[in-house]
Each structure stands twice: as structure tokens, then as C-alpha cells.
Design a protein around this motif. Structure first.
Motif, PDB file in Angstrom:
ATOM      1  N   LYS A 298     -22.800  51.893 101.398  1.00  0.00           N
ATOM      2  CA  LYS A 298     -22.413  50.664 100.586  1.00  0.00           C
ATOM      3  C   LYS A 298     -22.565  49.628 101.640  1.00  0.00           C
ATOM      4  O   LYS A 298     -22.961  48.319 101.333  1.00  0.00           O
ATOM      5  N   ILE A 299     -21.647  49.571 102.740  1.00  0.00           N
ATOM      6  CA  ILE A 299     -21.634  48.681 103.710  1.00  0.00           C
ATOM      7  C   ILE A 299     -23.113  48.290 104.248  1.00  0.00           C
ATOM      8  O   ILE A 299     -23.493  46.983 104.397  1.00  0.00           O
ATOM      9  N   ILE A 300     -23.943  49.246 104.719  1.00  0.00           N
ATOM     10  CA  ILE A 300     -25.089  49.192 105.173  1.00  0.00           C
ATOM     11  C   ILE A 300     -26.044  48.295 104.163  1.00  0.00           C
ATOM     12  O   ILE A 300     -26.888  47.527 104.581  1.00  0.00           O
ATOM     13  N   SER A 301     -25.808  48.982 102.834  1.00  0.00           N
ATOM     14  CA  SER A 301     -26.804  48.215 101.767  1.00  0.00           C
ATOM     15  C   SER A 301     -26.533  46.609 101.646  1.00  0.00           C
ATOM     16  O   SER A 301     -27.324  45.740 101.487  1.00  0.00           O
ATOM     17  N   ILE A 302     -25.196  46.325 101.724  1.00  0.00           N
ATOM     18  CA  ILE A 302     -24.533  44.971 101.390  1.00  0.00           C
ATOM     19  C   ILE A 302     -25.057  44.159 102.732  1.00  0.00           C
ATOM     20  O   ILE A 302     -25.683  43.014 102.712  1.00  0.00           O
ATOM     21  N   LEU A 303     -24.795  44.399 104.012  1.00  0.00           N
ATOM     22  CA  LEU A 303     -25.563  43.975 105.088  1.00  0.00           C
ATOM     23  C   LEU A 303     -27.006  43.632 105.220  1.00  0.00           C
ATOM     24  O   LEU A 303     -27.480  42.573 105.541  1.00  0.00           O
ATOM     25  N   ASP A 304     -27.881  44.768 104.529  1.00  0.00           N
ATOM     26  CA  ASP A 304     -29.161  44.385 104.253  1.00  0.00           C
ATOM     27  C   ASP A 304     -29.571  43.232 103.356  1.00  0.00           C
ATOM     28  O   ASP A 304     -30.298  42.548 103.491  1.00  0.00           O
ATOM     29  N   ILE A 305     -28.834  43.070 102.564  1.00  0.00           N
ATOM     30  CA  ILE A 305     -28.862  42.009 101.315  1.00  0.00           C
ATOM     31  C   ILE A 305     -28.420  40.878 102.155  1.00  0.00           C
ATOM     32  O   ILE A 305     -29.065  39.765 101.726  1.00  0.00           O
ATOM     33  N   PHE A 306     -27.297  40.706 102.940  1.00  0.00           N
ATOM     34  CA  PHE A 306     -27.006  39.379 103.447  1.00  0.00           C
ATOM     35  C   PHE A 306     -28.325  38.985 104.373  1.00  0.00           C
ATOM     36  O   PHE A 306     -28.688  38.050 104.303  1.00  0.00           O
ATOM     37  N   GLN A 307     -28.597  40.005 105.237  1.00  0.00           N
ATOM     38  CA  GLN A 307     -29.825  39.738 106.058  1.00  0.00           C
ATOM     39  C   GLN A 307     -30.922  39.052 105.195  1.00  0.00           C
ATOM     40  O   GLN A 307     -31.737  38.208 105.385  1.00  0.00           O
ATOM     41  N   PHE A 308     -31.273  39.736 104.092  1.00  0.00           N
ATOM     42  CA  PHE A 308     -32.202  39.166 103.020  1.00  0.00           C
ATOM     43  C   PHE A 308     -31.953  37.835 102.727  1.00  0.00           C
ATOM     44  O   PHE A 308     -32.944  37.013 102.653  1.00  0.00           O
ATOM     45  N   LEU A 309     -30.889  37.479 102.355  1.00  0.00           N
ATOM     46  CA  LEU A 309     -30.416  36.060 101.660  1.00  0.00           C
ATOM     47  C   LEU A 309     -30.675  35.133 103.049  1.00  0.00           C
ATOM     48  O   LEU A 309     -31.163  33.904 102.684  1.00  0.00           O
ATOM     49  N   ILE A 310     -30.102  35.657 104.187  1.00  0.00           N
ATOM     50  CA  ILE A 310     -30.255  34.436 105.251  1.00  0.00           C
ATOM     51  C   ILE A 310     -31.827  34.266 105.530  1.00  0.00           C
ATOM     52  O   ILE A 310     -32.196  33.135 105.689  1.00  0.00           O
ATOM     53  N   ARG A 311     -32.838  35.315 105.568  1.00  0.00           N
ATOM     54  CA  ARG A 311     -33.970  35.245 105.798  1.00  0.00           C
ATOM     55  C   ARG A 311     -34.754  34.354 104.582  1.00  0.00           C
ATOM     56  O   ARG A 311     -35.823  33.653 105.175  1.00  0.00           O
ATOM     57  N   HIS A 312     -34.315  34.400 103.376  1.00  0.00           N
ATOM     58  CA  HIS A 312     -35.094  33.822 102.304  1.00  0.00           C
ATOM     59  C   HIS A 312     -34.148  32.658 101.861  1.00  0.00           C
ATOM     60  O   HIS A 312     -34.472  31.961 100.889  1.00  0.00           O
ATOM     61  N   GLU A 313     -33.361  31.977 102.863  1.00  0.00           N
ATOM     62  CA  GLU A 313     -32.584  30.632 102.365  1.00  0.00           C
ATOM     63  C   GLU A 313     -33.504  29.658 101.908  1.00  0.00           C
ATOM     64  O   GLU A 313     -32.857  28.890 101.014  1.00  0.00           O
ATOM     65  N   GLN A 314     -34.542  29.310 102.530  1.00  0.00           N
ATOM     66  CA  GLN A 314     -35.379  28.211 102.134  1.00  0.00           C
ATOM     67  C   GLN A 314     -36.076  28.495 100.800  1.00  0.00           C
ATOM     68  O   GLN A 314     -36.620  27.522 100.179  1.00  0.00           O
ATOM     69  N   ASP A 315     -36.041  29.923 100.323  1.00  0.00           N
ATOM     70  CA  ASP A 315     -36.863  30.059  99.024  1.00  0.00           C
ATOM     71  C   ASP A 315     -35.729  30.053  97.694  1.00  0.00           C
ATOM     72  O   ASP A 315     -36.025  30.100  96.703  1.00  0.00           O
ATOM     73  N   MET A 316     -34.586  29.442  98.279  1.00  0.00           N
ATOM     74  CA  MET A 316     -33.521  29.559  97.124  1.00  0.00           C
ATOM     75  C   MET A 316     -33.566  28.038  96.332  1.00  0.00           C
ATOM     76  O   MET A 316     -33.970  27.105  96.844  1.00  0.00           O
ATOM     77  N   TYR A 317     -33.257  28.216  94.978  1.00  0.00           N
ATOM     78  CA  TYR A 317     -33.222  26.989  94.286  1.00  0.00           C
ATOM     79  C   TYR A 317     -31.724  26.571  93.935  1.00  0.00           C
ATOM     80  O   TYR A 317     -31.148  27.384  93.534  1.00  0.00           O
TER      81      TYR A 317
END
Length: 303
Positions: free
Chosen positions: A149-168
Motif C-alpha cells: 500500500k505504501i509503495i502504491s501511494i508513493l508511486d501516486i505521489f510521484q505521478f502527481l508531482i510529475r504532472h503538476e503542470q497538467d492539473m486544473y
């Protein structure tokens, strides 16, 4: 999965339930939690299945399948499902409790994630063409335990950071300080009544009685705490409902949509629609059809 019982007392500041520093909640049921509310945790929600309208602060807008919502701590919000009652929603939520996680985020490797949440200036949305890249991790998250669960959450965090410019941005202009629990519960009463009756004529006298105020006091109170007049707020709900009807092609008759959404005349409906969305209903239909074709093409390319 948290089971929200409608018989429980209404809480505007609602505690996230669960154990651990990251609360993971899977909603596979008939509807969303149906009260306007906030919580001190950050919320990351992946809409696997479900569509309708969401209200955050005083901003109402549509949501649909395969979108991600990052809710800033203490941003009041509610998701309102559209469609048949028998159709279930399916959503995976992550609640991030920073009061329990400061030491965790103090790890140098976690500083980018810590900074992402600390500098979040408003709640955000990630559209389908981007969010599909992390869908599998949310699905894994609902099934995982412990380290997985922790690994999946960290992967999701990394995804959010990488796509910060794609957020509305979902910034509504509503200062956090305007709401306390008493205000939030009162606004919830007005919101629920408005959502249940937007297709009918609603008078200020009628809605002010809900929270035991005179019409004059209610108008001042509502504008103070939402930065909008009640008439403007109600019209925005009606126009959002009209957009849902037009998008879902429940009817292509604009006159019928106008009457179904509480407008007495098509002329009035067209004027309010254009004042809110800066486009006419017919132009909106054409634009949505074109955007849908582009989105489908992008999804096909991604697959």
C-alpha cells in the motif's frame, strides 16, 4: 471501505475513518457521501465509475469517469451523482493526514511530496487523458496492505508531482476563514434543498425559512459566506444541470432542457447560460462534441 450511514449526525468538519497514517477508502455503492463537508486531511480521489456535478467552495462543475481530484485540506466539497439510482459509483480515495506524517515527510527522499502538498494553492483536477497513466496503481491500492500500500501511494505521489503542470485549478475564491461548522451545516441545508428543487420555482422566502432567517438576513448571510448571491448560486446549479442533460444527450431540445432545469422561458435560460459560460447552449453542444472526439482519439493513441 468506509460505510457512511445517513442516520449519523451531520458533520461539516468530518473525520476520516480508518487506521494508519494514510486512509484508503474504496466507495463501491449507490451514491457519494451526500453532505457538503470538509476535513483536515488532503484527499486524492480517482473516479473509476461515476459522473455528475461537484461543488467545491462555491464553484460547481461536472465530473466524470477516470478523473482525479486532489482536495486541499479544509476545502468544503460534495460530489453529486447523475444517472439511475441503481447504478453504483466506484471511487478510490486516499486521505493524507499530515498531523501524523510530518516525520515521514521529513525524509529527504520525501521532500518533493511534502513540498507538493504544502504549496498546493487550491484543489486540483486531472483529466482523463492524463489520469489513465496511474489508474492501475489506484486499483492496486484498494487491494494492497502494508508495504504494498505504501509503495502504491508513493508511486501516486510521484505521478502527481510529475504532472503538476497538467492539473486544473478548482479555486473558488472562497476564503477558508468564512466557514465554521455552524455555517457549514447551514450552507449544507441550503445546498441540499437547492439540489432537490432546482427544477422548480424557489423563492428567497422559502429557502430562508430553512435556516430560520428573514429573507433580508438570509441574503446578507449567504453572500457573506459564499461571496455570491443566492440567485447567482441557484442559477449556476441550474446551468450545470442543464450542461449534464446536454452532454448526456438526455434531450437535444434546448427548450425542454430549459424547463427541466427550472427556467420559465428559453430566452431567460439562454441569457443566463451565456452569462455563466460565455457561450450559447447550441455552441456548447458543438464544442463538447468536438472535444469528445479529440479525447477519444487521445485515449485510443494511449492504448
Amino acid at each position: 471501505m468506509r460505510n457512511v450511514d445517513s442516520k449519523n449526525p451531520i458533520e461539516f468538519t468530518a473525520p476520516a475513518s480508518g487506521v494508519g497514517s494514510f486512509y484508503v477508502q474504496e466507495d463501491l455503492r449507490s451514491n457519494f457521501y451526500n453532505h457538503y463537508h470538509r476535513h483536515k486531511e488532503f484527499q486524492i480521489s480517482y473516479i473509476l465509475k461515476g459522473s455528475g456535478s461537484m461543488l467545491i467552495g462555491n464553484l460547481i462543475q461536472p465530473f466524470s469517469d477516470d478523473e482525479i481530484y486532489i482536495m486541499k485540506a479544509n476545502d468544503p466539497h460534495i460530489f453529486i451523482k447523475e444517472g439511475p439510482d441503481e447504478e453504483n459509483i466506484h471511487v478510490i480515495h486516499i486521505f493524507v493526514a499530515f498531523d501524523k506524517l510530518w516525520h515521514f515527510f521529513d525524509l529527504s527522499e520525501l521532500h518533493p511530496a511534502r513540498d507538493f502538498f504544502k504549496k498546493l494553492d487550491s484543489s486540483k483536477k486531472i483529466s482523463q487523458d492524463v489520469s489513465l497513466g496511474i489508474k492501475d496503481k489506484f486499483i492496486e491500492l484498494a487491494k494492497g496492505e502494508g508495504m504494498k500500500k505504501i509503495i502504491s501511494i508513493l508511486d501516486i505521489f510521484q505521478f502527481l508531482i510529475r504532472h503538476e503542470q497538467d492539473m486544473y485549478s478548482l479555486y473558488s475564491g472562497l476564503p477558508e476563514s468564512t466557514f465554521n461548522d455552524k455555517v457549514g451545516i447551514r450552507i449544507n441545508e441550503v445546498l441540499r434543498f437547492s439540489l432537490a428543487n432546482y427544477d422548480k420555482e424557489i423563492s428567497i422566502e422559502e429557502v430562508s425559512k430553512l435556516i430560520h432567517m428573514t429573507p433580508s438576513a438570509f441574503c446578507k448571510y449567504f453572500k457573506k459566506h459564499t461571496m455570491k448571491t443566492y440567485v447567482t448560486f441557484l442559477n449556476e446549479i441550474r446551468i450545470e444541470k442543464a450542461c449534464q442533460l446536454l452532454i448526456n444527450k438526455s434531450t437535444e431540445n434546448i427548450s425542454e432542457v430549459a424547463y427541466q432545469c427550472g427556467f420559465n422561458t428559453v430566452v431567460h435560460f439562454n441569457r443566463i447560460f451565456k452569462s455563466i459560460l460565455n457561450t450559447s447552449p447550441s455552441e456548447f453542444i458543438s464544442k463538447h462534441s468536438a472535444e469528445l472526439q479529440i479525447a477519444h482519439a487521445k485515449v485510443d493513441q494511449a492504448v
